[in-house]
Design a protein around this motif. Structure first.
Motif, PDB file in Angstrom:
ATOM      1  N   ASN A 207      -4.332  19.631  27.725  1.00 44.02           N
ATOM      2  CA  ASN A 207      -4.251  21.054  28.114  1.00 44.02           C
ATOM      3  C   ASN A 207      -3.303  21.881  27.416  1.00 44.02           C
ATOM      4  OD1 ASN A 207      -6.086  20.609  30.542  1.00 44.02           O
ATOM      5  ND2 ASN A 207      -4.122  19.784  31.933  1.00 44.02           N
ATOM      6  N   ALA A 208      -2.676  21.387  26.692  1.00 40.62           N
ATOM      7  CA  ALA A 208      -1.687  22.110  25.704  1.00 40.62           C
ATOM      8  C   ALA A 208      -2.414  22.904  24.857  1.00 40.62           C
ATOM      9  CB  ALA A 208      -0.640  21.203  24.948  1.00 40.62           C
ATOM     10  N   PRO A 209      -1.931  23.982  24.144  1.00 42.11           N
ATOM     11  CA  PRO A 209      -2.525  24.735  23.056  1.00 42.11           C
ATOM     12  C   PRO A 209      -2.996  23.796  21.900  1.00 42.11           C
ATOM     13  CG  PRO A 209      -0.671  25.981  23.892  1.00 42.11           C
ATOM     14  CD  PRO A 209      -0.715  24.657  24.420  1.00 42.11           C
ATOM     15  N   LEU A 210      -3.856  24.054  21.064  1.00 43.62           N
ATOM     16  CA  LEU A 210      -4.209  23.004  19.942  1.00 43.62           C
ATOM     17  C   LEU A 210      -3.172  23.034  18.979  1.00 43.62           C
ATOM     18  CD1 LEU A 210      -6.894  21.352  19.063  1.00 43.62           C
ATOM     19  CD2 LEU A 210      -7.467  23.396  17.988  1.00 43.62           C
ATOM     20  N   TRP A 211      -2.407  23.845  18.635  1.00 40.90           N
ATOM     21  CA  TRP A 211      -1.501  23.708  17.735  1.00 40.90           C
ATOM     22  C   TRP A 211      -0.193  22.887  18.073  1.00 40.90           C
ATOM     23  CZ3 TRP A 211       3.611  25.496  18.353  1.00 40.90           C
ATOM     24  CH2 TRP A 211       3.755  26.197  19.271  1.00 40.90           C
ATOM     25  N   ILE A 212      -0.108  22.895  19.325  1.00 41.95           N
ATOM     26  CA  ILE A 212       1.043  22.135  20.145  1.00 41.95           C
ATOM     27  C   ILE A 212       0.537  20.483  20.025  1.00 41.95           C
ATOM     28  CG2 ILE A 212       2.247  21.589  21.998  1.00 41.95           C
ATOM     29  CD1 ILE A 212       2.363  24.395  22.574  1.00 41.95           C
ATOM     30  N   GLN A 213      -0.712  20.476  20.260  1.00 38.50           N
ATOM     31  CA  GLN A 213      -1.280  19.046  20.375  1.00 38.50           C
ATOM     32  C   GLN A 213      -1.350  18.529  18.925  1.00 38.50           C
ATOM     33  OE1 GLN A 213      -5.303  18.513  22.076  1.00 38.50           O
ATOM     34  NE2 GLN A 213      -4.850  20.543  23.265  1.00 38.50           N
TER      35      GLN A 213
END
Length: 315
Positions: free
Chosen positions: A58-64
């Motif tokens: 669910n987190a933004p891709l860059w945070i993942q």
């Protein structure tokens, strides 16, 4: 040598970062919702959303991506979805089995292929093309035969028909004899292609130097052909052979995936296939990353050996 090693190490770090990035985004570019694919028809609605939250999707891709980098630096690859066991622990448990099988295969391949390739080069140099062509043709057949086909044929012959070697069973490191006997069939299968490739490269490399001045000088000094071939010709044609040996080890770890599965070897290959079959997203992602790192590390070690053997090698 120190400056060369530092440059290669920096290149290694950049390459590994690139591989991590490629694996991370490639997995996420697969069409469809990975969480829905892993959950199947068992979850829907709010339960599926909780499952996505558990995976961190669910987190933004860059945070993942940043979280994944941090987990790799900490050597914490998370847990499997099916068993909730630590992935790092599973890989470390399976690695000794795969590593042992690869080392045994490499030893067998070197002991057979290098003398075989050297003899083939000697025969070709002397104009005895019949034996040389026979050796070359045999090596090409071994190289082209798929591992799954040779696995099934050898299993049928050596295990089911002649009852010489087991095709399955427990892996016991405390009993070296039983360990070697258990791993003999997969080692033979993996050795076939490795012997073929290494023998062919050895033949080509040795044949190129047999007409060099230092070889003729060694012969004019009255040295025996065995000494001339193995001490002078083979020694000075080792660079391409070293490359093939180093890359063969990485290829063995990668190529053992199917062979391990066929012979029920609980190694890293079987672990990866089990992750694919169970749609265990974290296990598959980190399994692919592990094999990528093995291949990159093998290239890195090969470059360092190259520099040690021949100081003229530049980056």
């Amino acid at each position: 040598m120190l400056s060369y090693s530092i440059k290669r190490t920096l290149q290694l770090i950049v390459t590994m970062l690139g591989v991590v990035t490629l694996v991370f985004f490639s997995i996420r570019m697969i069409p469809g919702d990975p969480s829905a694919a892993m959950a199947g028809d068992n979850l829907s609605g709010e339960a599926l959303e909780v499952f996505r939250q558990k995976l961190g999707l669910n987190a933004p891709l860059w945070i993942q991506y940043l979280d994944y980098l941090k987990s790799i630096i900490r050597f914490d690859l998370g847990n499997t979805l099916t068993t909730s066991l630590p992935i790092t622990g599973l890989i470390l448990k399976a690695l000794p089995i795969t590593f042992t099988m690869a080392v045994l295969t490499l030893i067998v391949s070197i002991l057979i292929a290098i003398p075989l390739g050297t003899i083939a080069a000697f025969l070709a140099n002397k104009g005895k093309r019949t034996l040389d062509n026979a050796l070359t043709s045999a090596s090409m057949v071994g190289e082209l035969m798929p591992s799954f086909m040779s696995s099934l044929l050898l299993m049928l012959l050596l295990s089911l028909t002649l009852h010489l070697l087991p095709a399955s069973g427990a892996i016991q490191f405390d009993d070296p004899f039983m360990l070697i006997r258990r791993l003999a069939l997969p080692v033979i299968v993996l050795s076939l292609s490795q012997i073929s490739t290494l023998a062919r490269i050895t033949r080509t490399s040795v044949l190129e130097v047999l007409n060099e001045d230092y070889v003729r000088t060694a012969r004019s000094m009255g040295l025996s052909e065995i000494v001339v071939i193995f001490r002078h010709a083979l020694k000075n044609s080792m660079l391409p052979i070293i490359t093939v040996i180093s890359l063969s080890f990485a290829n063995l770890l990668n190529g053992a995936v199917i062979v391990e599965y066929i012979f029920s070897i609980p190694g890293t290959g079987t672990l990866l296939i089990s992750g694919i079959n169970s749609r265990d997203y974290p296990l598959v992602q980190n399994g692919i990353l592990f094999y990528s790192f093995i291949f990159i590390s093998a290239n890195y070690i090969t470059d360092l050996i190259y520099k040690k053997v021949d100081p003229r090698v530049q980056i």
